[in-house]
Design a protein around this motif. Structure first.
Motif, mmCIF file in Angstrom:
data_model
loop_
_atom_site.group_PDB
_atom_site.id
_atom_site.type_symbol
_atom_site.label_atom_id
_atom_site.label_comp_id
_atom_site.label_asym_id
_atom_site.label_seq_id
_atom_site.Cartn_x
_atom_site.Cartn_y
_atom_site.Cartn_z
ATOM 1 N N LYS A 207 -12.851 86.516 -50.089
ATOM 2 C CA LYS A 207 -11.200 86.264 -50.437
ATOM 3 C C LYS A 207 -10.924 85.012 -51.425
ATOM 4 O O LYS A 207 -9.457 85.277 -52.504
ATOM 5 N N SER A 208 -10.784 84.099 -50.565
ATOM 6 C CA SER A 208 -10.964 82.814 -51.152
ATOM 7 C C SER A 208 -10.929 82.213 -52.639
ATOM 8 O O SER A 208 -10.115 81.636 -53.425
ATOM 9 N N ARG A 209 -12.493 82.980 -52.475
ATOM 10 C CA ARG A 209 -12.713 82.861 -54.543
ATOM 11 C C ARG A 209 -11.845 83.589 -55.461
ATOM 12 O O ARG A 209 -12.027 83.335 -56.664
ATOM 13 N N HIS A 210 -11.897 84.679 -54.615
ATOM 14 C CA HIS A 210 -11.044 86.140 -55.328
ATOM 15 C C HIS A 210 -9.287 84.895 -55.494
ATOM 16 O O HIS A 210 -8.677 84.941 -56.858
ATOM 17 N N PHE A 211 -8.765 84.837 -54.609
ATOM 18 C CA PHE A 211 -7.389 84.154 -54.934
ATOM 19 C C PHE A 211 -7.929 82.785 -56.063
ATOM 20 O O PHE A 211 -6.355 82.500 -56.583
ATOM 21 N N GLN A 212 -8.655 82.486 -55.604
ATOM 22 C CA GLN A 212 -9.003 80.748 -56.800
ATOM 23 C C GLN A 212 -9.146 81.045 -58.216
ATOM 24 O O GLN A 212 -8.177 80.481 -59.629
ATOM 25 N N SER A 213 -9.532 82.421 -58.304
ATOM 26 C CA SER A 213 -8.984 83.381 -60.321
ATOM 27 C C SER A 213 -8.271 83.233 -59.835
ATOM 28 O O SER A 213 -8.089 82.801 -61.060
ATOM 29 N N TYR A 214 -7.844 84.123 -59.015
ATOM 30 C CA TYR A 214 -5.962 84.281 -59.466
ATOM 31 C C TYR A 214 -5.502 83.123 -59.751
ATOM 32 O O TYR A 214 -4.367 83.764 -60.429
ATOM 33 N N GLU A 215 -5.056 82.533 -59.047
ATOM 34 C CA GLU A 215 -4.929 80.950 -58.938
ATOM 35 C C GLU A 215 -4.738 80.802 -60.939
ATOM 36 O O GLU A 215 -3.088 80.311 -61.452
ATOM 37 N N GLU A 216 -5.954 81.266 -61.433
ATOM 38 C CA GLU A 216 -5.903 80.155 -62.094
ATOM 39 C C GLU A 216 -5.449 81.208 -63.745
ATOM 40 O O GLU A 216 -5.388 81.233 -64.722
ATOM 41 N N VAL A 217 -5.891 83.096 -63.135
ATOM 42 C CA VAL A 217 -5.014 83.477 -63.915
ATOM 43 C C VAL A 217 -3.296 84.053 -64.111
ATOM 44 O O VAL A 217 -3.207 83.646 -65.137
ATOM 45 N N GLY A 403 -0.979 94.464 -60.680
ATOM 46 C CA GLY A 403 -2.275 94.295 -60.898
ATOM 47 C C GLY A 403 -3.436 94.812 -61.340
ATOM 48 O O GLY A 403 -4.746 94.123 -61.255
ATOM 49 N N ARG A 404 -2.787 95.120 -62.723
ATOM 50 C CA ARG A 404 -3.933 93.981 -63.533
ATOM 51 C C ARG A 404 -4.013 92.388 -63.846
ATOM 52 O O ARG A 404 -5.288 92.408 -64.042
ATOM 53 N N LEU A 405 -3.936 91.711 -63.337
ATOM 54 C CA LEU A 405 -3.907 90.619 -63.363
ATOM 55 C C LEU A 405 -5.034 90.135 -62.109
ATOM 56 O O LEU A 405 -5.289 89.163 -62.154
ATOM 57 N N ALA A 406 -4.399 91.027 -61.347
ATOM 58 C CA ALA A 406 -5.945 91.069 -60.241
ATOM 59 C C ALA A 406 -7.299 91.668 -60.400
ATOM 60 O O ALA A 406 -7.879 90.706 -59.853
ATOM 61 N N MET A 407 -7.247 92.707 -61.170
ATOM 62 C CA MET A 407 -7.675 93.067 -61.915
ATOM 63 C C MET A 407 -8.713 91.592 -62.610
ATOM 64 O O MET A 407 -9.813 91.418 -62.007
ATOM 65 N N LEU A 408 -8.472 91.103 -63.287
ATOM 66 C CA LEU A 408 -8.938 90.309 -64.060
ATOM 67 C C LEU A 408 -9.080 89.488 -63.534
ATOM 68 O O LEU A 408 -10.539 88.451 -63.647
ATOM 69 N N ALA A 409 -8.879 88.696 -62.279
ATOM 70 C CA ALA A 409 -9.038 87.207 -61.652
ATOM 71 C C ALA A 409 -10.387 88.124 -60.656
ATOM 72 O O ALA A 409 -10.966 87.706 -60.335
ATOM 73 N N ALA A 410 -10.280 89.562 -60.496
ATOM 74 C CA ALA A 410 -11.459 89.421 -59.979
ATOM 75 C C ALA A 410 -12.762 89.865 -61.182
ATOM 76 O O ALA A 410 -13.560 89.941 -60.577
ATOM 77 N N SER A 411 -12.427 89.754 -62.147
ATOM 78 C CA SER A 411 -13.506 89.945 -63.259
ATOM 79 C C SER A 411 -14.164 88.735 -63.062
ATOM 80 O O SER A 411 -15.371 88.495 -62.751
ATOM 81 N N TYR A 412 -13.007 87.628 -63.145
ATOM 82 C CA TYR A 412 -13.521 85.792 -63.597
ATOM 83 C C TYR A 412 -14.533 86.143 -61.815
ATOM 84 O O TYR A 412 -15.199 85.286 -62.075
ATOM 85 N N GLU A 413 -14.185 86.666 -60.855
ATOM 86 C CA GLU A 413 -15.021 86.169 -59.533
ATOM 87 C C GLU A 413 -15.826 86.454 -59.590
ATOM 88 O O GLU A 413 -17.249 85.821 -59.263
#
Length: 425
Positions: A207-217, A403-413
């Protein structure tokens, strides 16, 4: 149907909604350019919390269950998105195999599988369900509460392919989050598309990696929109390992909780928010122990007592996340929106409602029920001129953006954890 907010309909959330509505062309262009560079997960769901002063994702699921909570009106959106996804991945595909969790007695979960089967069949594919549960040794029909039947069939593994007897799929859809690890039967499928990939499972994912990506997005999106990214981003700290049996790492946990609470209080003061700041402490991988709100470091003592004793986890990688209140209510019960996506499209969602939980607690717990979001064709068509919060499509468009911002963060992740990408890096 939009549940009412207990927070007054003024302030940051309405300013944010207005900014998002006014910037729709720029937002959609921004997403289009992102999807040219990044591949979205095949499907995902995002839990969103609307505090009235902040709107943020708190969890992103890459193996979403609950598709049976989507209404019949949402199915055409799901079918169109599935067609778009399959066209990109394997345009010559005829057969798709769904691999579910090993929950053969859970008819609610299997209703979710039936809905996925319906969606991909509507996209023009032959769809069957292959179980990797050793208990499934022959085709096993399971009758659902709706009266329909789902048939689970034992998978057949050859040297390089996975399928069923007399059924050879091009694409394999996993609806199993692999929290127990990736089974060998799913490895080395070089001639088939396995979606999501194995590294999206909880044996790898954090989860930390995901929310690190989300923070960047969120920072990039906030800069484009001219807003403070905190309004859409839950701050977090990764704490590392905590052993609840031996108390090892507990002082580090307390220190991190205090530090994050101080940052949240500073933001609350900046925005004139008269709520008590809190964080949630949860396992960094999968579920582990439950989610608990913490308002002071001393509140951790209760969590630590829960973490001890027979059957308690010995060591956990822990993430501390900014707690986001939910100001939404359905019939006086607390509620939160959950947005469902396939490929790069929002296809539906529901409100998770829990009458026995508080506005600072996790609602994904026994006793929750689900009220479909009115995602129709108009979801993607905001209504200019309406006041923020006054129009269901406007509110849902805002949920869809988050939701799409979180999905984009998941693609980064997923790009960052792709083992094949590392080979060529």
């Amino acid at each position: 149907m939009v549940p009412h907010l207990i927070t007054a309909l003024t302030g940051p959330i309405n300013e944010l909604e207005q900014r998002i509505l006014d910037s729709m062309p720029a937002i959609e262009r921004w997403f289009r350019l992102e999807w040219m560079e990044h591949t979205p997960p095949l499907y995902s769901s995002v839990d969103i919390r609307n505090a009235g002063f902040k709107l943020a994702p708190v969890d992103t699921n890459l193996y979403p269950h609950g598709w049976n909570n989507l209404t019949q009106e949402m199915l055409p959106l799901g079918v169109q998105a599935a067609m778009a996804a399959i066209e990109k991945i394997c345009p010559e595909a005829k057969n798709l195999l769904i691999i579910p969790e090993n929950q053969t007695r859970n008819t609610f979960y299997l209703s979710n599988i039936a809905q996925l089967q319906r969606i991909f069949h509507g996209a023009g594919l032959n769809v069957r369900i292959g179980s990797i549960d050793p208990a499934i040794k022959k085709p096993t029909p399971v009758e659902l509460p709706t009266g329909e039947t789902v048939t689970l069939e034992p998978v057949v593994r050859s040297k390089r392919r996975l399928g069923l007897k007399n059924f050879d799929p091009c694409t394999i859809l996993l609806n199993n989050d692999l929290s127990a690890g990736a089974p060998g039967i799913l490895e080395d499928l070089h001639e088939q598309y396995l979606l999501p990939p194995l590294h999206a499972g909880w044996s790898v994912r954090r989860k930390s990696r995901h929310f690190q990506s989300y923070e960047e997005v969120a920072k990039r999106f906030g800069k484009m929109l001219g807003i403070d990214p905190w309004l859409i981003n839950p701050m977090f700290n990764k704490c590392g390992e905590v052993d609840f049996q031996s108390d090892e790492g507990l002082e580090t946990l307390r220190t991190n909780v205090d530090a994050l609470l101080a940052k949240i209080r500073k933001k609350y003061k900046e925005y004139g928010i008269n709520e008590k700041a809190f964080v949630v402490v949860k396992a960094d991988a999968s579920y582990g122990f439950g989610v608990m709100p913490v308002r002071e470091a001393k509140d951790l003592d209760h969590l630590l007592k829960r973490g001890k004793g027979k059957g308690a986890p010995e060591v956990h990688d822990v993430i501390i996340q900014e707690g986001v209140l939910t100001a939404e209510r359905m019939n006086e019960a607390v509620a939160e929106p959950v947005v469902y996506m396939m490929d790069r499209y929002v296809v539906g969602g529901f409100y998770r409602v829990h009458a026995e939980r508080g506005d600072d607690e996790a609602l994904n717990a026994p006793g929750a029920h689900y009220v479909p979001l009115a995602f129709t064709e108009s979801t993607r068509m905001p209504q200019p001129g309406h006041k923020p919060g006054a129009s269901a499509p406007n509110r849902f468009y805002m949920y869809g953006v988050i939701g799409r911002l979180a999905m984009l963060a998941a693609s980064y992740e997923l790009e960052a954890t792709d083992p094949e990408a590392e080979v060529y890096a």
